[in-house]
Design a protein around this motif. Structure first.
Motif, PDB file in Angstrom:
ATOM      1  N   GLN A  67      61.133  60.545  40.190  1.00  0.00           N
ATOM      2  CA  GLN A  67      61.099  61.217  38.887  1.00  0.00           C
ATOM      3  C   GLN A  67      62.508  61.490  38.377  1.00  0.00           C
ATOM      4  N   MET A  68      63.361  62.009  39.255  1.00  0.00           N
ATOM      5  CA  MET A  68      64.712  62.370  38.849  1.00  0.00           C
ATOM      6  C   MET A  68      65.533  61.136  38.498  1.00  0.00           C
ATOM      7  N   MET A  69      65.326  60.026  39.193  1.00  0.00           N
ATOM      8  CA  MET A  69      66.056  58.810  38.853  1.00  0.00           C
ATOM      9  C   MET A  69      65.701  58.343  37.444  1.00  0.00           C
ATOM     10  N   ALA A  70      64.409  58.423  37.106  1.00  0.00           N
ATOM     11  CA  ALA A  70      63.994  58.049  35.756  1.00  0.00           C
ATOM     12  C   ALA A  70      64.578  59.018  34.724  1.00  0.00           C
ATOM     13  N   LEU A  71      64.523  60.313  35.047  1.00  0.00           N
ATOM     14  CA  LEU A  71      65.035  61.325  34.113  1.00  0.00           C
ATOM     15  C   LEU A  71      66.540  61.170  33.918  1.00  0.00           C
ATOM     16  N   LEU A  72      67.277  60.952  34.990  1.00  0.00           N
ATOM     17  CA  LEU A  72      68.726  60.824  34.884  1.00  0.00           C
ATOM     18  C   LEU A  72      69.124  59.540  34.161  1.00  0.00           C
ATOM     19  N   GLY A  73      68.323  58.492  34.280  1.00  0.00           N
ATOM     20  CA  GLY A  73      68.593  57.285  33.501  1.00  0.00           C
ATOM     21  C   GLY A  73      68.511  57.571  32.011  1.00  0.00           C
ATOM     22  N   TRP A  74      67.474  58.313  31.608  1.00  0.00           N
ATOM     23  CA  TRP A  74      67.359  58.729  30.206  1.00  0.00           C
ATOM     24  C   TRP A  74      68.508  59.654  29.823  1.00  0.00           C
ATOM     25  N   TRP A  75      68.846  60.595  30.708  1.00  0.00           N
ATOM     26  CA  TRP A  75      69.893  61.587  30.435  1.00  0.00           C
ATOM     27  C   TRP A  75      71.246  60.915  30.182  1.00  0.00           C
ATOM     28  N   ARG A  76      71.549  59.901  30.990  1.00  0.00           N
ATOM     29  CA  ARG A  76      72.818  59.199  30.832  1.00  0.00           C
ATOM     30  C   ARG A  76      72.841  58.354  29.561  1.00  0.00           C
ATOM     31  N   SER A  77      71.688  58.037  29.034  1.00  0.00           N
ATOM     32  CA  SER A  77      71.648  57.233  27.812  1.00  0.00           C
ATOM     33  C   SER A  77      71.927  58.052  26.551  1.00  0.00           C
ATOM     34  N   LEU A  78      71.897  59.368  26.649  1.00  0.00           N
ATOM     35  CA  LEU A  78      72.133  60.219  25.481  1.00  0.00           C
ATOM     36  C   LEU A  78      73.599  60.115  25.069  1.00  0.00           C
ATOM     37  N   ARG A  79      73.848  59.944  23.804  1.00  0.00           N
ATOM     38  CA  ARG A  79      75.205  59.800  23.295  1.00  0.00           C
ATOM     39  C   ARG A  79      75.454  60.810  22.163  1.00  0.00           C
ATOM     40  N   PRO A  80      76.635  61.425  22.127  1.00  0.00           N
ATOM     41  CA  PRO A  80      76.940  62.349  21.031  1.00  0.00           C
ATOM     42  C   PRO A  80      77.024  61.604  19.706  1.00  0.00           C
ATOM     43  N   ALA A  81      76.664  62.308  18.644  1.00  0.00           N
ATOM     44  CA  ALA A  81      76.619  61.688  17.312  1.00  0.00           C
ATOM     45  C   ALA A  81      77.793  62.147  16.459  1.00  0.00           C
ATOM     46  N   ALA A  82      78.095  61.355  15.436  1.00  0.00           N
ATOM     47  CA  ALA A  82      79.180  61.695  14.509  1.00  0.00           C
ATOM     48  C   ALA A  82      78.704  61.892  13.086  1.00  0.00           C
ATOM     49  N   ASP A  83      77.474  61.522  12.780  1.00  0.00           N
ATOM     50  CA  ASP A  83      77.058  61.479  11.386  1.00  0.00           C
ATOM     51  C   ASP A  83      75.700  62.135  11.150  1.00  0.00           C
ATOM     52  N   LEU A  84      75.483  63.315  11.708  1.00  0.00           N
ATOM     53  CA  LEU A  84      74.255  64.056  11.480  1.00  0.00           C
ATOM     54  C   LEU A  84      74.409  64.977  10.267  1.00  0.00           C
ATOM     55  N   ASP A  85      73.357  65.690   9.933  1.00  0.00           N
ATOM     56  CA  ASP A  85      73.403  66.632   8.813  1.00  0.00           C
ATOM     57  C   ASP A  85      73.963  67.951   9.331  1.00  0.00           C
ATOM     58  N   TRP A  86      75.301  68.050   9.361  1.00  0.00           N
ATOM     59  CA  TRP A  86      75.972  69.181   9.993  1.00  0.00           C
ATOM     60  C   TRP A  86      75.889  70.439   9.143  1.00  0.00           C
ATOM     61  N   ALA A  87      75.921  71.590   9.815  1.00  0.00           N
ATOM     62  CA  ALA A  87      76.044  72.874   9.121  1.00  0.00           C
ATOM     63  C   ALA A  87      77.350  72.884   8.331  1.00  0.00           C
ATOM     64  N   ASP A  88      77.369  73.634   7.223  1.00  0.00           N
ATOM     65  CA  ASP A  88      78.516  73.601   6.315  1.00  0.00           C
ATOM     66  C   ASP A  88      79.831  73.967   7.004  1.00  0.00           C
TER      67      ASP A  88
END
Length: 339
Positions: A67-88
């Motif tokens: 379970q953790m191997m599958a979860l960590l594979g997904w976790w490592r795939s998360l990437r920070p974004a630069a173009d979201l609808d940011w707070a003012d």
């Protein structure tokens, strides 16, 4: 064997809790779908724990490992974004260019805050003469949680003549989307991107002391002229890097204190690690112990005399806000002071 059984149960419990929090904060699903996934994860974790309590070892450990191997594979795939609808207030990251002795900051925030979530004003380009860099100050804003605070670093530039000195404050913050509110727990689970913001002091300081009602303390930092310049340019370089390559905020490893320490170590060799770097409200004590604050004063006295909360509220709309909040601060006591 009892010790091994205890360790196995603890590992299963921690993996169950961590996975549930990670899915709860980061699973890109509608709320009902997210709760369903979290519930299934918790249900499976409870099942493996129950089997472990019945004496099984290999089966629960192998199941949780998969379970953790599958979860960590997904976790490592998360990437920070630069173009979201940011707070003012975090719509733009600080960026800067240096040409000779001239520093240009492209997005300096100058908001006039009416409530903790509403403000007027905007962003502008400002230019500073690095030869006029005169001071570095540390603002520590505390909202009542022991050891926890927000840290801002402000750089002062002499203006010459009768003009007021010019100050720009840098703040390492959570870059929230417009609909988000800050959660310290969420900060452990890639919920937010990281932001370095440059702001006018009348924005960044008044927001905390006058609008949010936090207690703000100012400490004058005694860096040599070359070290002041190096620290400022290191901040600008870090801000430029962040604008090009987004990063996740982390409540412990990537926050206002840890990033500042990383930059200071580039300037002052041999700075040791310390638990006070993880508890941002204790950062002034660390700097004091390493000779970075005004000498001849105890930390208690610097904290007492550096409490600018009331002065900031009294000087709320004054054009010379930055000068007024520094009255009586060690290192700023004399208006003719020039480091």
């Amino acid at each position: 064997m009892a010790l091994l059984d205890g360790i196995l149960r603890l590992v299963l419990l921690l993996a169950t809790l961590w996975g549930a929090l990670a899915l709860g904060y980061r699973a890109a699903l509608p709320p009902c779908g997210r709760w369903l996934v979290v519930g299934l994860w918790l249900l499976s974790g409870v099942a493996w724990l129950w089997l472990a309590w019945q004496g099984a070892r290999l089966g629960p450990l192998a199941a949780m490992t998969m379970q953790m191997m599958a979860l960590l594979g997904w976790w490592r795939s998360l990437r920070p974004a630069a173009d979201l609808d940011w707070a003012d207030d975090v719509a733009y990251l600080a960026t800067g260019d240096v040409e000779g002795h001239r520093l240009t900051l492209h997005h300096v925030r100058h908001f006039d805050w009416h409530t903790p979530h509403e403000a007027s004003g905007g962003w502008e380009r400002r230019t500073y003469d690095l030869r006029r860099l005169q001071s570095v100050d540390l603002f520590v804003s505390n909202w009542g949680r022991p050891g926890i605070a927000h840290v801002l670093v402000s750089f002062g530039f002499s203006a010459g003549g009768a003009a007021e000195e010019d100050f720009v404050a840098f703040s390492v913050e959570v870059r929230r989307e417009r609909h988000e509110r800050f959660s310290e727990i969420g900060g452990f689970f890639k919920q937010y991107e990281l932001a370095i913001i440059a702001a006018d002091e009348r924005d960044a300081v008044r927001l905390r002391s006058n609008v949010r009602g936090e207690r703000v303390t100012l400490y004058h930092v005694t860096l040599a002229p070359e070290a002041r310049r190096d620290l400022l340019l290191a901040l600008v370089a870090a801000a430029n890097d962040l604008a090009c390559e987004p990063r996740f905020y982390h409540t412990i490893t990537a926050n206002c204190t840890t990033l500042m320490f990383a930059m200071m170590r580039r300037i002052v060799e041999g700075l040791p690690m310390d638990h006070r770097l993880l508890l941002s409200g204790l950062l002034p004590g660390y700097i004091h112990d390493h000779g970075g604050l005004v000498p001849g004063y105890s930390l208690h006295e610097l904290r007492r005399r550096g409490d600018i909360t009331q002065r900031a509220r009294e000087a709320h709309d004054a054009y010379d806000f930055s000068r007024r909040i520094r009255e009586g601060i060690p290192g700023w006591a004399s208006p003719e002071r020039r480091p």
